[in-house]
Design an enzyme around this catalytic site. Structure first.
Site, PDB file in Angstrom:
ATOM      1  N   SER A 275       2.227  -7.808   1.888  1.00  0.00           N
ATOM      2  CA  SER A 275       1.471  -7.119   1.758  1.00  0.00           C
ATOM      3  C   SER A 275       1.632  -6.392   0.218  1.00  0.00           C
ATOM      4  O   SER A 275       0.802  -5.658  -0.307  1.00  0.00           O
ATOM      5  CB  SER A 275       2.501  -6.365   2.077  1.00  0.00           C
ATOM      6  OG  SER A 275       2.951  -5.618   1.806  1.00  0.00           O
TER       7      SER A 275
ATOM      8  N   SER B 256       6.699  -9.198   1.300  1.00  0.00           N
ATOM      9  CA  SER B 256       5.997  -9.579   1.281  1.00  0.00           C
ATOM     10  C   SER B 256       5.357  -9.061  -0.519  1.00  0.00           C
ATOM     11  O   SER B 256       4.284  -9.058  -0.572  1.00  0.00           O
ATOM     12  CB  SER B 256       6.095  -7.557   1.220  1.00  0.00           C
ATOM     13  OG  SER B 256       5.241  -7.451   3.143  1.00  0.00           O
TER      14      SER B 256
ATOM     15  N   LYS C 130       2.866  -0.794  -7.503  1.00  0.00           N
ATOM     16  CA  LYS C 130       2.495  -0.764  -5.694  1.00  0.00           C
ATOM     17  C   LYS C 130       2.290   0.193  -5.072  1.00  0.00           C
ATOM     18  O   LYS C 130       2.609   1.016  -5.972  1.00  0.00           O
ATOM     19  CB  LYS C 130       3.288  -1.924  -4.806  1.00  0.00           C
ATOM     20  CG  LYS C 130       3.041  -2.112  -3.442  1.00  0.00           C
ATOM     21  CD  LYS C 130       3.931  -3.196  -2.900  1.00  0.00           C
ATOM     22  CE  LYS C 130       3.731  -3.245  -1.221  1.00  0.00           C
ATOM     23  NZ  LYS C 130       4.039  -4.682  -0.606  1.00  0.00           N
TER      24      LYS C 130
END
Lengths: 94, 484, 481
Positions: free
Chosen positions: C144, C168, C69
């Site tokens: 996210s 997330s 990420k």
């Protein structure tokens, strides 16, 4: 009510410049979110302790031992503006 | 003092002192703390506040803070935590300072400050808390820019906040002196205002005598010396009086002291909004401090300055005045005590330390800790003086030479040929010469003006470049001129 | 089957049997990225093939291609949280999890897209474009960590790591039909994770099945002296918990989670999973988490307050982007701050920074932030109480399957409410996993959430693995070309 004046103050506290249109939009958004958040008012928490750490950890520290620092070049590598080994910013007015 | 001339106002002062703790590394990272390095060479991702980095507390900072807390009669809190103080400034790389808000390391301390010769006033100290120092900003007018150096960022600070119980600039000065002295005895900081390892801000307000509510205060900053603390407060009190007398109101503001112009100026009130928005630092866990830990640290505190003063008077039979001088520098009193181990005339050695040694130090603008003079050097010198190998005059010279060269008294006396001439034959010859050369004086002496003997002794010293034993010379002159 | 569609444990078996090499897997993955990335946009930056290939260690224990990420620092690689303001920021250090992965030979494919600063539930709030759900490109991947979950679901990486502050990892895992696990707070070091809400953030594994999740968590977990909030507790070998046995386990079903407005297909999917686990010998009981309805409000206070402070450092002074005022405005320091942040932050970031600033500001702290921390205690107490009688809790991961791109973009509050089932685990610090438990008629994955006691990730593996043994969902692969 969360007014445009409130938004302007909060934006200023947050160091974010907003134009008029954004000010209007954010005051609507924040008003909506804050009125949702107001549901917490239903709860009486006067006897409840706040939880800022979820684990019961305590006394975490390190010994006073030196570790290598970055070189000046490494520290300034990504600087936006630099001068004589320092980070340069617009003049701080006092 | 100005306070006494204006009867209708009372001055109220509180001091905020920032003490830089002399740990090896910064408070939340392993960067070494070294002063005077090139900008941005003592930093790492943690103290630069680079994204993703996290703080870990240096245990020594906690221990040093506890030590100071004990010395300043604080109660050390059993539960402490860190908080974020949020504000935007280029010298603050994270946009917040890690500090302590509602659970500081220590609460409710006090010290006794001297009032006159033998009285003391208790000044309460609200709290002490740990925090990280910011970086250094240099304002460059030429390029209309400011330059940021983060070397100082993350240096551990202990902020010590007094109650607003100081009633004059002099009291504030005395409080600061006493505080500094006590802190010096903790051995956790340089305590040097010029270097910035001890910093002081003053909150000053005035109010009509008899009023219990506090007046609007101003905060004085940029006080880089004890003198500046006193002068700036005196200036501020005068300024506030004239504001009130003009029928105007005091504005709560921060004022910067200008050491050259001897005035303070308002920091232009910032147009942007301010709110520190303190909240618990989620990246650090809380700390509990056990009584046993406090006890252990208390053991490392040998003695405070006032206790030491009393002990010196008692143990060494020196005057209170002398003891007060000695305790001003813990190293100096330690030096004195070392000397007394081998030199038994404690009063005499004390006189030498407080007299000649301090004179030499002051002329060099230095301290005992920074020179190579050792206690055994001084006691050796005293022994030579006592046994008559050198005279007082030579001893003073030898002291200066010892301080400059680091050599022993014996070596210097030998190398420089400073030993006294005490040999009777040589001295007799000198007196012969003097009697020849100073007939008028000789006559005066013979006529009973004994004080003129001193002149001849002086001349003898001159002839021998100070090496003659003045006592023996005097004796010979008396024998030859008075008892002949 | 193509190498890039395999799980890590299958790949490792193949490597062991000399049927393929780590380079073969990486090459297949990279070629597939070349083919489908234009459609999915899972990555913000893909590492150059030459650099990566030369660093592959065939003898390493787990030379598995992994997506990271874009909020986890890799030394000398740009890391931006998918934000304009961090453009050009290249960390001079590795996150602790990156060091750990490196030591096992993991192959870093690239930084995966995300909602800017992890602010969002759809990966639409990225300055690097929207990520598309590999099961249906018109739908969001969730967020996210939508880039990370989409990369795994689209077979553009074997593994991914994401961060979970309010769901997330789990919500996008649910939307993308993969396994996403949020470890107990303190289980995995946060050092090198660009903070959103420090007291809630955790890094966790995103994989195709529970076995891989255990393998990856084995690498990530552990105490880190660089993170004061990481727990100094021994880490078990999670693969030991991959057992097909839930007999005697007591599992709670919170009545507050099966609310009106929950998608019936999601409800059915989860209920079928419950029936299946019952058959395997687990016992279920209805439990109550009475403060569930306050979780979203609490979360948005606590998380945005911390975020407003964590994001204060993005000011244009040191690194990243600096914007000076336009001609009409002056060039003072304050203008540099205000312009840098006005131009560098996206809309949702501004909204959350302002919301958080408001909650901490003087006069509102007690009513918002402090109140939030107190309700957090109530939510945690609810869970503690349930865990006195239950070994685990099962819920849907999200009330719906993946929604359409743009569907909720204009309504921040409805977006926030899509985290309603995942937030409690962050507020109370407990571990939770989302794993696929079926597909809707439209072909979109449904996620099952399992929560357990603090530091009992083993329970998640036990139940999740048992469930997987009876179901085909974790074996389904997207077929993008």
């Amino acid at each position: 009510m969360f007014t445009e004046k409130d938004v302007k103050y909060i934006a200023s506290l947050s160091r974010i410049h907003l134009n008029e249109e954004q000010t209007a939009q954010f005051s609507k958004d924040l008003e909506k979110i804050l009125s949702y958040v107001k549901k917490l008012e239903q709860l009486d928490v006067s006897d409840v302790k706040p939880t800022s750490h979820v684990l019961p950890l305590k006394n975490v520290y390190r010994n006073d031992e030196i570790k290598p620092s970055l070189t000046q070049e490494q520290a300034l590598k990504f600087s936006v503006e630099q001068h004589n080994g320092s980070f340069k910013v617009p003049k701080v007015i006092e | 003092m100005t306070e006494t001339t204006q009867q209708q106002y009372e001055t109220v002062i509180g001091l905020e002192v920032h003490l830089q703790l002399s740990t090896k590394t910064k408070i939340f990272c392993g960067c070494a703390i070294v002063f005077g390095k090139a900008p941005n060479t003592q930093t790492c991702p943690v103290c630069l506040g680079l994204p993703g980095t996290l703080p870990v507390l240096n245990k020594q900072v906690l221990d040093y803070s506890i030590k100071v807390a004990i010395a300043l009669n604080f109660s050390v809190n059993s539960f402490i935590k860190f908080d974020r103080k949020n504000y935007y400034y280029p010298d603050l790389p994270k946009g917040y300072q890690i500090s302590q808000f509602d659970h500081p390391i220590a609460s409710d301390g006090h010290i006794m400050i001297p009032i006159g010769e033998n009285n003391f006033k208790r000044i309460n100290i609200t709290r002490a808390h740990m925090e990280e120092d910011a970086g250094k900003l240099i304002h460059d007018n030429a390029s209309n820019a400011s330059l940021v150096d983060y070397n100082r960022t993350g240096t551990p600070l202990l902020e010590i906040v007094s109650e607003p119980e100081l009633r004059s600039a002099q009291e504030a000065y005395d409080y600061l002196q006493t505080l500094k002295l006590t802190l010096q005895y903790c051995n956790v900081s340089d305590c040097d205002m010029e270097k910035g390892s001890l910093r002081c801000d003053a909150n000053v307000s005035i109010r009509p005598v008899g009023e219990t509510e506090l007046g609007t205060k101003t905060e004085l900053k940029n006080l880089n010396s004890f003198k500046a603390v006193k002068a700036s407060i005196e200036y501020e009190v005068k300024r506030q009086k004239s504001v009130l007398e003009a029928g105007e109101k005091i504005i709560q503001e921060t004022r910067l002291w200008d050491e050259n112009k001897l005035i303070s100026q308002s920091m232009r009130s910032k147009e942007e909004a301010h709110d520190y928005k303190y909240f618990p630092e989620p990246d650090l866990v809380p700390f509990t401090i056990e009584a046993s830990v406090i006890d252990e640290i208390a053991k490392t505190i040998v003695e405070g300055p006032q206790e030491k003063r009393e002990r010196l008077v008692k143990d060494y039979a020196i005057s209170d005045y002398d003891a007060r001088i000695l305790i001003q520098d813990p190293e100096l009193s330690r030096f004195f005590e070392e000397c007394t181990k081998t030199y038994k005339d404690t009063k005499k050695i004390c006189n030498w330390i407080n007299g000649q040694v301090l004179t030499e130090l002051n002329s060099r603008k230095t301290k005992i800790a920074n020179i190579s003079l050792k206690p055994e050097n001084l006691t050796q010198l005293m022994d030579q003086l006592d046994s008559g190998v050198i005279n007082n005059l030579a001893a003073k010279d030898v002291l200066g030479l010892m301080i400059d060269s680091g050599q022993s008294a014996d070596t210097i006396i030998k190398e420089k040929g400073l030993a006294q001439v005490s040999d009777d034959g040589t001295l007799d010859k000198i007196v012969d010469e003097l009697i020849q050369e100073h007939q008028t004086i000789v006559t005066q002496i013979k006529e009973g003006k004994e004080s003129a003997i001193g002149f001849l002794v002086g001349q003898a010293m001159r002839k021998t470049q100070g090496k003659a034993n003045p006592k023996k010379i005097g004796d010979i002159i008396k024998r030859r001129l008075l008892h002949a | 089957m193509n190498y890039n569609e395999l799980t890590a444990h299958e790949i490792l078996e193949n490597i062991k049997a000399k049927k393929c090499s780590a380079s073969d897997v990486y090459n297949a993955t990279y070629e597939h990225i070349d083919k489908v990335e234009d459609k999915v946009n899972a990555y913000v930056r893909v590492a150059p093939k030459e650099d990566t290939t030369s660093s592959i260690d065939e003898t390493a224990s787990t030379p598995i291609p992994i997506a990271i990420k874009d909020n986890i620092c890799i030394e000398n690689k740009e890391t931006t949280c998918s934000s304009q303001i961090l453009k050009g920021f290249t960390a001079p250090y590795n996150a602790t999890v990156i060091d750990k992965l490196k030591n096992t030979g993991a192959i870093f494919v690239g930084h995966a897209n995300m909602d800017e600063f992890a602010f969002g539930s759809s990966t639409e709030n990225s300055s690097c474009g929207v990520t598309h759900n590999p099961w249906n490109l018109n739908h969001v991947p969730g967020g996210s960590s939508g880039g990370s979950t989409a990369a795994v679901a689209a077979n553009e990486a074997i593994w991914a790591i994401g961060s979970d502050t309010g769901g997330s990892i789990r919500q996008p895992a649910s939307f993308c039909g993969v396994v996403g696990l949020k470890p107990t707070y303190g289980r995995v070091s946060r050092y090198g994770l660009l903070a959103f809400a420090s007291s809630l953030d955790q890094i966790g594994p995103i994989t195709k099945d529970m076995t891989d999740s255990a393998l990856l968590l084995n690498i990530l977990a552990g105490y880190d002296p660089m993170d004061s909030t990481s727990a100094n507790i021994d880490v078990p070998d999670y693969t030991q918990s991959l057992v097909n046995d839930v007999k005697g386990l007591k599992i709670g079903i919170p009545k507050e989670f099966f609310i009106d407005g929950i998608d019936p297909e999601v409800k059915d999917g989860v209920n079928e999973a419950i029936e299946l686990l019952k058959k395997q010998g687990a016992s279920f009981q209805e439990v109550s988490l009475p403060h569930t309805e306050y979780a979203v409000a609490t979360y948005y206070i606590v998380a945005t307050a911390e975020a407003s402070s964590n994001l204060a450092r993005y000011d244009g002074v040191q690194y990243g982007q600096r914007k000076m005022a336009s001609e009409t405005r002056k060039t003072k320091l304050v203008d540099m701050y205000e312009e840098t942040r006005a131009q560098g932050f996206g809309e949702e970031t501004k909204r959350r920074v302002m919301l958080g600033t408001y909650c901490l500001s003087s006069g509102y702290y007690d009513d918002y932030y402090l109140k939030g921390l107190k309700v957090r205690t109530l939510i945690k107490n609810d869970l503690d109480k349930v865990f006195e009688e239950c070994d685990a809790i099962i819920t849907p991961t999200s009330p719906t399957t993946a929604f359409k791109i743009g569907e909720k973009a204009k309504d921040p509050l409805s977006m926030y409410l899509s985290d309603i089932f995942t937030i409690s685990a962050n507020l109370s610090g407990i571990p939770a996993v989302s794993l696929p438990c079926g597909f809707s008629k439209a072909g979109l994955p449904i996620g099952l959430q399992i929560m357990a006691k603090p530091f009992d990730e083993q329970m998640l593996f036990k139940i999740g693995y048992t469930y997987e043994q009876q179901t085909p969902w974790h074996k389904k692969r997207t077929q993008l070309t």
